[in-house]
Design a protein around this motif. Structure first.
Motif, PDB file in Angstrom:
ATOM      1  N   THR A 102      65.468  -6.915 -25.836  1.00 43.02           N
ATOM      2  CA  THR A 102      65.004  -8.168 -26.458  1.00 43.02           C
ATOM      3  C   THR A 102      66.119  -9.216 -26.460  1.00 43.02           C
ATOM      4  N   ASP A 103      65.757 -10.410 -26.915  1.00 39.43           N
ATOM      5  CA  ASP A 103      66.758 -11.470 -27.100  1.00 39.43           C
ATOM      6  C   ASP A 103      67.132 -11.613 -28.581  1.00 39.43           C
ATOM      7  N   TRP A 104      66.672 -10.662 -29.402  1.00 43.53           N
ATOM      8  CA  TRP A 104      66.959 -10.733 -30.845  1.00 43.53           C
ATOM      9  C   TRP A 104      68.420 -10.395 -31.118  1.00 43.53           C
ATOM     10  N   GLU A 105      68.981 -11.040 -32.166  1.00 46.84           N
ATOM     11  CA  GLU A 105      70.306 -10.656 -32.658  1.00 46.84           C
ATOM     12  C   GLU A 105      70.120  -9.722 -33.847  1.00 46.84           C
ATOM     13  N   VAL A 106      71.070  -8.798 -34.016  1.00 50.02           N
ATOM     14  CA  VAL A 106      70.960  -7.823 -35.111  1.00 50.02           C
ATOM     15  C   VAL A 106      70.794  -8.540 -36.457  1.00 50.02           C
ATOM     16  N   SER A 107      71.594  -9.588 -36.682  1.00 49.08           N
ATOM     17  CA  SER A 107      71.558 -10.259 -37.993  1.00 49.08           C
ATOM     18  C   SER A 107      70.174 -10.859 -38.267  1.00 49.08           C
ATOM     19  N   LYS A 108      69.498 -11.327 -37.214  1.00 51.15           N
ATOM     20  CA  LYS A 108      68.156 -11.925 -37.403  1.00 51.15           C
ATOM     21  C   LYS A 108      67.143 -10.840 -37.767  1.00 51.15           C
ATOM     22  N   VAL A 109      67.281  -9.679 -37.129  1.00 51.15           N
ATOM     23  CA  VAL A 109      66.372  -8.569 -37.452  1.00 51.15           C
ATOM     24  C   VAL A 109      66.611  -8.141 -38.905  1.00 51.15           C
ATOM     25  N   GLU A 110      67.871  -8.026 -39.281  1.00 50.08           N
ATOM     26  CA  GLU A 110      68.199  -7.605 -40.650  1.00 50.08           C
ATOM     27  C   GLU A 110      67.647  -8.586 -41.680  1.00 50.08           C
ATOM     28  N   LYS A 111      67.617  -9.876 -41.308  1.00 53.47           N
ATOM     29  CA  LYS A 111      67.124 -10.888 -42.259  1.00 53.47           C
ATOM     30  C   LYS A 111      65.614 -10.781 -42.486  1.00 53.47           C
ATOM     31  N   LEU A 112      64.910 -10.113 -41.568  1.00 62.05           N
ATOM     32  CA  LEU A 112      63.464  -9.933 -41.761  1.00 62.05           C
ATOM     33  C   LEU A 112      63.178  -8.997 -42.939  1.00 62.05           C
ATOM     34  N   ALA A 113      64.139  -8.111 -43.204  1.00 65.01           N
ATOM     35  CA  ALA A 113      63.936  -7.103 -44.247  1.00 65.01           C
ATOM     36  C   ALA A 113      64.306  -7.659 -45.621  1.00 65.01           C
ATOM     37  N   THR A 114      63.731  -7.049 -46.649  1.00 65.37           N
ATOM     38  CA  THR A 114      64.096  -7.437 -48.018  1.00 65.37           C
ATOM     39  C   THR A 114      65.523  -6.985 -48.310  1.00 65.37           C
ATOM     40  N   VAL A 115      65.825  -5.743 -47.906  1.00 66.84           N
ATOM     41  CA  VAL A 115      67.177  -5.194 -48.074  1.00 66.84           C
ATOM     42  C   VAL A 115      67.551  -4.513 -46.763  1.00 66.84           C
ATOM     43  N   SER A 116      68.803  -4.695 -46.342  1.00 74.20           N
ATOM     44  CA  SER A 116      69.259  -4.044 -45.115  1.00 74.20           C
ATOM     45  C   SER A 116      70.518  -3.242 -45.440  1.00 74.20           C
ATOM     46  N   TYR A 117      70.574  -2.000 -44.949  1.00 69.08           N
ATOM     47  CA  TYR A 117      71.677  -1.101 -45.303  1.00 69.08           C
ATOM     48  C   TYR A 117      72.524  -0.775 -44.078  1.00 69.08           C
ATOM     49  N   ARG A 118      73.766  -0.398 -44.321  1.00 68.47           N
ATOM     50  CA  ARG A 118      74.623   0.141 -43.258  1.00 68.47           C
ATOM     51  C   ARG A 118      74.243   1.605 -43.051  1.00 68.47           C
ATOM     52  N   ILE A 119      74.277   2.040 -41.801  1.00 76.48           N
ATOM     53  CA  ILE A 119      73.856   3.404 -41.468  1.00 76.48           C
ATOM     54  C   ILE A 119      74.706   4.468 -42.190  1.00 76.48           C
ATOM     55  N   ASN A 120      75.968   4.155 -42.468  1.00 78.93           N
ATOM     56  CA  ASN A 120      76.830   5.151 -43.123  1.00 78.93           C
ATOM     57  C   ASN A 120      76.873   5.024 -44.635  1.00 78.93           C
ATOM     58  N   ASP A 121      76.037   4.132 -45.190  1.00 79.28           N
ATOM     59  CA  ASP A 121      76.035   3.928 -46.640  1.00 79.28           C
ATOM     60  C   ASP A 121      75.220   5.046 -47.296  1.00 79.28           C
TER      61      ASP A 121
END
Ligand SMILES: Cc1cc2nc3c(=O)[nH]c(=O)nc-3n(C[C@H](O)[C@H](O)[C@H](O)COP(=O)(O)O)c2cc1C
Length: 204
Positions: free
Chosen positions: A55-74
């Protein structure tokens, strides 16, 4: 005082792993947002690679779609505990790696741990695998998870709704996932029987 939590919005964990078809996960986040449903997102490092490849999506834009976004190691995030109220979890797409880790009880990142919690708390867990062909290892992992209560909903396009675009195919899959979670949606044209196109015997 009942001791039960106050009324809140529906809360769904969305896991996105490194299987092909990351657009399914992005679309699910978009629709949950439109529906006013709380989404808690975990993306794996491999999914960030498929995001760039597909895709042409950036990670930060995908994360902004969510109410809360977590780090995988959290691993201490609230969704890593069964005491945090969550209504359901979807992993879309679900790679064979993540599927195998959950099936083996390997909960060494926030995604696999949240899936383990979802299963142990007997909450709905929908897995959307994407791989072909499948090895017996993949099939046995899916069977094991189905026995444990997960719903295996492979990303398999249907054609009875006459898709005209990739968006139609994606919406069909996302709509099926929402159906499994009993969330009302009109993302795809439903089958209403064959009478509209089959030639009646009396017409022949
Ligand atoms: C472009 C691309 C497409 C991939 N497609 C798939 C796939 O369809 N299914 C799958 O199981 N793995 C696929 N993989 C491999 C996974 O990303 C890899 O096994 C990874 O370790 C999965 O890690 P994760 O489960 O932590 O996301 C793909 C990798 C890349 C780079």
């Amino acid at each position: 005082m009942t001791g039960f939590p106050e009324k809140r919005k529906l809360r769904i964990i969305v896991g996105i792993s490194g299987g092909s078809g990351i657009i399914y996960g992005i679309r699910l986040l978009e629709v949950l947002r439109q529906l006013g449903i709380e989404s808690h997102l975990v993306i794996t490092p491999a999914a960030k690679i498929t995001l760039a490849a597909e895709t042409d999506w950036e990670v930060s834009k995908v994360e902004k779609l969510a109410t809360v976004s977590y780090r995988i190691n959290d691993i201490a995030a609230e969704i890593s505990s069964g005491s945090y109220p969550v209504d359901a979890m979807v992993i879309i797409p679900c790679s064979m790696h993540t599927m195998g880790a959950i099936a083996s009880g390997v909960s060494d990142n926030l995604l696999t741990r949240s899936a383990e919690v979802t299963l142990k708390e007997r909450r709905p867990l929908v897995l959307v695998p994407r791989e072909t062909p499948l090895t017996i290892i993949h099939i046995e992992n899916m069977a094991k998870l189905a026995h444990a209560g997960a719903i295996i909903a492979p990303a398999m396009p249907a054609f009875y709704h006459r898709p005209k675009s990739i968006d139609d195919i994606v919406d069909h899959m996302v709509g099926k996932v929402l159906d499994l979670l009993k969330i009302e949606n009109n993302l795809f044209k439903r089958w209403t029987g064959a009478s509209s196109f089959l030639v009646q015997e009396s017409d022949q």
